[in-house]
Write a protein that holds these residues in place. Structure first.
Motif, PDB file in Angstrom:
ATOM      1  N   MET A  96       3.854 -15.569  12.161  1.00 12.01           N
ATOM      2  CA  MET A  96       2.956 -15.237  11.049  1.00 12.01           C
ATOM      3  C   MET A  96       3.417 -13.948  10.370  1.00 12.01           C
ATOM      4  N   LYS A  97       3.043 -13.807   9.088  1.00  2.57           N
ATOM      5  CA  LYS A  97       3.494 -12.648   8.301  1.00  2.57           C
ATOM      6  C   LYS A  97       2.748 -11.392   8.740  1.00  2.57           C
ATOM      7  N   ILE A  98       3.469 -10.268   8.791  1.00  2.00           N
ATOM      8  CA  ILE A  98       2.740  -9.016   9.031  1.00  2.00           C
ATOM      9  C   ILE A  98       2.148  -8.539   7.707  1.00  2.00           C
ATOM     10  N   THR A  99       1.045  -7.777   7.807  1.00  4.07           N
ATOM     11  CA  THR A  99       0.502  -7.135   6.606  1.00  4.07           C
ATOM     12  C   THR A  99       0.764  -5.647   6.769  1.00  4.07           C
ATOM     13  N   ARG A 100       0.310  -4.862   5.837  1.00  2.49           N
ATOM     14  CA  ARG A 100       0.481  -3.426   6.009  1.00  2.49           C
ATOM     15  C   ARG A 100      -0.477  -2.934   7.086  1.00  2.49           C
ATOM     16  N   SER A 101      -0.092  -1.880   7.783  1.00  3.07           N
ATOM     17  CA  SER A 101      -1.029  -1.341   8.760  1.00  3.07           C
ATOM     18  C   SER A 101      -2.173  -0.674   7.989  1.00  3.07           C
ATOM     19  N   PRO A 102      -3.352  -0.559   8.600  1.00  2.00           N
ATOM     20  CA  PRO A 102      -4.473   0.072   7.888  1.00  2.00           C
ATOM     21  C   PRO A 102      -4.178   1.529   7.568  1.00  2.00           C
ATOM     22  N   TRP A 103      -3.287   2.135   8.328  1.00  2.00           N
ATOM     23  CA  TRP A 103      -2.981   3.568   8.105  1.00  2.00           C
ATOM     24  C   TRP A 103      -2.147   3.736   6.832  1.00  2.00           C
ATOM     25  N   ILE A 104      -1.149   2.859   6.685  1.00  2.68           N
ATOM     26  CA  ILE A 104      -0.307   2.920   5.486  1.00  2.68           C
ATOM     27  C   ILE A 104      -1.158   2.533   4.262  1.00  2.68           C
ATOM     28  N   HIS A 105      -2.052   1.581   4.490  1.00  2.00           N
ATOM     29  CA  HIS A 105      -2.949   1.095   3.438  1.00  2.00           C
ATOM     30  C   HIS A 105      -3.726   2.250   2.788  1.00  2.00           C
ATOM     31  N   GLN A 106      -4.028   3.271   3.586  1.00  2.00           N
ATOM     32  CA  GLN A 106      -4.853   4.375   3.064  1.00  2.00           C
ATOM     33  C   GLN A 106      -4.030   5.473   2.390  1.00  2.00           C
ATOM     34  N   LEU A 107      -2.699   5.365   2.431  1.00  2.00           N
ATOM     35  CA  LEU A 107      -1.878   6.417   1.809  1.00  2.00           C
ATOM     36  C   LEU A 107      -1.893   6.266   0.290  1.00  2.00           C
ATOM     37  N   ASN A 108      -1.616   7.366  -0.371  1.00  3.96           N
ATOM     38  CA  ASN A 108      -1.539   7.360  -1.824  1.00  3.96           C
ATOM     39  C   ASN A 108      -0.181   6.794  -2.241  1.00  3.96           C
ATOM     40  N   SER A 109      -0.167   5.553  -2.738  1.00  6.30           N
ATOM     41  CA  SER A 109       1.116   4.918  -3.056  1.00  6.30           C
ATOM     42  C   SER A 109       1.722   5.511  -4.335  1.00  6.30           C
ATOM     43  N   GLU A 110       0.925   6.358  -5.024  1.00  3.38           N
ATOM     44  CA  GLU A 110       1.475   6.976  -6.245  1.00  3.38           C
ATOM     45  C   GLU A 110       1.894   8.424  -6.050  1.00  3.38           C
ATOM     46  N   ARG A 111       1.935   8.866  -4.804  1.00  3.56           N
ATOM     47  CA  ARG A 111       2.362  10.250  -4.542  1.00  3.56           C
ATOM     48  C   ARG A 111       3.797  10.438  -5.040  1.00  3.56           C
ATOM     49  N   PRO A 112       4.071  11.482  -5.826  1.00  2.00           N
ATOM     50  CA  PRO A 112       5.446  11.673  -6.294  1.00  2.00           C
ATOM     51  C   PRO A 112       6.374  12.040  -5.133  1.00  2.00           C
ATOM     52  N   THR A 113       7.589  11.490  -5.130  1.00  2.00           N
ATOM     53  CA  THR A 113       8.539  11.800  -4.053  1.00  2.00           C
ATOM     54  C   THR A 113       9.816  12.392  -4.647  1.00  2.00           C
TER      55      THR A 113
END
Ligand SMILES: Cc1cc2nc3c(=O)[nH]c(=O)nc-3n(C[C@H](O)[C@H](O)[C@H](O)COP(=O)(O)OP(=O)(O)OC[C@H]3O[C@@H](n4cnc5c(N)ncnc54)[C@H](O)[C@@H]3O)c2cc1C
Length: 452
Positions: A1-18
Motif C-alpha cells: 500500500m502507498k505511504i502518505t506523509r507523516s502527520p509531523w511533516i504534514h504540519q510543517l510550513n511547506s512554503e517556508r523559504p529555503t
C-alpha cells in the motif's frame, strides 16, 4: 500500500523559504544534517560559544527520522539498562541515564528561549506487560538503577498474579500489588492480558515542527553567524590536522570542525588525511532498521498519552512491542482532534544504503498495527479505522545501542551526534549541549556516549 506523509511533516510550513549552497564558503563549525540532532547542536553551540555555524542538509529540515517518529519524549534506552551496566559498568550507565534525564531541562530551555507555542505536553506515561518474563526484565533494569542510586518508581502487578510471590528477593521494594482494573485503566485498555504497568515521566512533541520553530528563532537571533543550507547533499569530508574540507558537489565548505548529525545513514565518504581510515569502520558500525507507523484521528476527548505495550507472545499478534501516542492535532484548520499514532513492526536492513524514503508501506505491517489497535486500544473490535497517515522511518543502531556523542578519536576535527537507536529526541538534545561544551573547550567527563 502507498505511504502518505507523516502527520509531523504534514504540519510543517511547506512554503517556508529555503536556501541552498551556491558558492564556496568557510565557517568555524559545519553541521551535516538538519534533524533534531543538527538543530539542537546548532542551538547550543550558538548559545554557548561565539562560533560561526552552518548546517548542510541534503533534503529538507526535519524530513529524516525526526519527521517520521512516534513523537514520544522519553528517557529510556531501547537497550535494556541491565545490558548497559554489563557493557559500561554501573556508575557510567547511571551517569548516562542522568544525562538523558537532564535533557528534559534542555528541551524546556530550548522551548522557552525560542519562545515556542507549539504543543508540547508532559505527563505520566506507561509501559504495560503481559507476562512474568517481561516483568522480570523490567525489574532487573530497575534493580540496577536502584543499585546505582537512581530514583525508581515501582512496577504495579495485578493482585491476581500469584507468581509475584515467587519473584526473587532482590526485587523487593521494586513492585507493588494493584487491582487489575486500575492497571488496565492506566493502560487505556480492556484487554485483560496486560497484568502489570510501570509509569514514568513522558511527553509528546512534533519533533519536526519543533526543529522548524527553533530554526526560525536561530535565523533571527544569530543572523550574523548562522545559516542553514538545504537541498545540499554532502558527498565527501576530507579531514586534515586543523580543519576539514567538505565536498557539496558543486561547491566546497571549509570548516574548523565538522559535526555529523546524519542519524548514521549518510552516503558520504570520510577521508582522514592525518592517519587511519575512518570510513570503513564508521559505515560498518551502524545497523539499519525501518520502523513502520500508522495514525488516525478521533474526537478530541482525552488527554495526551504515551504508552508502550508488550503484548502476550502467545497471542495472534506477532510483534511483541507496540507504542502508542495520543496527542492534540490540528488537521485541516481544525484543532479539535486527537491523533492516535501506533508503531511496532520493524525490519532490519542488510544493506544500510538501501532505504528508500518513498517506499510503499507493507500490508503485513498495517495488518499487525490494526490487529494491535483493535485488541488493545479500541473498545469495539469491529470498528473500521480510517488510517489517514501511514509512514516509515529509518533508525540507525550503533553497536553499543547508545548515541555517539563526541570527538572522533582518530581526528578531533570530526565530531558526532548520531545513532538514532530507537529513542532519539532527548538524546539528540543532550548530544547538542554536550558538543557545545566540547567546542567551547570545557573538560567534559567521560561518558557512555563517547566514540571509542
Ligand atoms: C518509526 C520511528 C519511531 C520513533 N519514535 C521515537 C519516539 O517516539 N521517541 C524518540 O525519542 N525517538 C523516536 N525515534 C527516533 C528519533 O526519531 C530519532 O532518533 C531522531 O529523530 C534522530 O534525529 P537525527 O537528527 O539524529 O536524525 P534525522 O532526523 O534522520 O536527521 C538526519 C539528517 O541528516 C541528513 N543527512 C544524512 N546524510 C546527509 C548527507 N550526506 N548530506 C547532507 N545531509 C545528510 C538527512 O537528510 C536528515 O535530514 C523514532 C524513529 C523512527 C524511525
Amino acid at each position: 500500500m502507498k505511504i502518505t506523509r507523516s502527520p509531523w511533516i504534514h504540519q510543517l510550513n511547506s512554503e517556508r523559504p529555503t536556501v541552498s549552497l551556491t558558492q564556496d564558503i568557510s565557517t568555524e563549525i559545519a553541521i551535516i544534517g538538519a534533524g533534531i540532532a543538527g538543530i539542537s547542536t546548532a542551538f547550543f553551540i550558538l548559545k554557548n560559544t561565539n562560533k560561526k555555524v552552518v548546517i548542510l542538509e541534503k533534503n529538507m529540515l526535519g524530513h529524516g527520522a525526526t519527521g517520521h517518529n512516534a513523537g514520544q519524549v522519553v528517557t529510556y534506552f531501547e537497550r535494556p539498562f541491565a545490558e548497559l551496566v554489563k557493557d559500561f559498568g554501573l556508575k557510567p550507565a547511571c551517569e548516562g541515564q542522568k544525562d538523558i534525564d537532564m535533557a528534559w531541562d534542555l528541551i524546556e530551555l530550548m522551548y522557552r528561549e525560542a519562545g515556542l507555542n507549539i504543543p508540547f505536553s508532559r505527563f505520566s506515561g506507561h509501559a504495560g506487560f503481559s507476562n512474568k518474563e517481561q516483568v522480570i526484565h523490567e525489574l532487573e533494569d530497575l534493580y540496577w538503577k536502584r543499585e546505582g542510586g537512581l530514583t525508581v518508581d515501582p512496577v504495579y502487578i495485578a493482585d491476581s498474579c500469584d507468581w509475584s510471590a515467587t519473584l526473587p528477593e532482590k526485587y523487593k521494594g521494586l513492585y507493588l500489588p494493584e487491582k487489575h482494573s486500575v492497571i488496565l485503566e492506566r493502560l487505556t485498555t480492556a484487554n485483560t492480558s496486560y497484568i502489570a504497568v510501570h509509569s514514568a515521566q513522558k511527553g509528546c512533541v512534533n519533533s519536526a515542527l519543533f526543529c522548524q520553530e527553533v530554526l526560525a528563532y536561530l535565523l533571527v537571533t544569530y543572523r550574523d553567524r548562522f545559516v542553514l543550507y538545504e537541498n545540499t547533499p554532502i558527498h565527501k569530508v576530507v579531514l586534515r590536522h586543523s580543519n576539514a574540507l567538505i565536498d557539496a558537489i558543486k561547491h566546497t565548505v571549509q570548516a574548523e570542525r565538522v559535526i555529523l548529525c546524519t542519524n548514521g545513514f549518510e552516503s558520504l565518504t570520510i577521508l582522514n588525511e592525518t592517519g587511519l581510515d575512518i570510513d570503513t569502520k564508521f559505515h560498518h558500525n551502524v545497523e539499519g532498521k525501518v520502523g513502520y507507523m500508522s495514525g488516525y484521528l478521533e474526537t478530541f476527548n482525552k488527554p495526551p498519552a504515551a504508552i508502550s505495550y508488550y503484548t502476550d507472545v502467545d497471542s495472534t499478534i506477532k510483534d511483541p512491542y507496540f507504542y502508542l501516542t495520543r496527542r492534540i492535532h490540528e488537521h485541516e484548520g481544525k484543532k479539535d482532534y486527537n491523533l492516535i499514532c501506533v508503531g511496532g513492526p520493524d525490519v532490519s536492513l542488510e544493506d544500510r544504503t538501501e532505504y528508500i524514503k518513498d517506499y510503499d508501506f507493507p500490508e503485513e505491517a498495517q495488518k499487525q498495527i490494526d490487529e494491535f489497535v483493535k485488541s488493545t486500544y479500541e473498545t469495539d473490535p469491529n470498528k473500521k479505522i480510517d488510517y489517514q497517515f501511514t509512514w516509515h522511518g529509518l533508525m540507525g543502531y550503533t553497536p553499543k545501542g547508545v548515541r555517539l556523542i563526541g570527538m572522533e578519536p582518530k581526528n578531533p576535527v570530526l565530531l558526532y551526534n548520531l545513532g538514532c537507536n530507537g529513542v532519539g529526541i532527548l538524546p539528540s538534545i543532550h548530544g547538542g549541549e554536550r558538543l557545545s561544551r566540547i567546542i567551547r573547550g570545557d573538560v567534559v567527563p567521560q561518558s557512555i556516549f563517547d566514540p571509542r
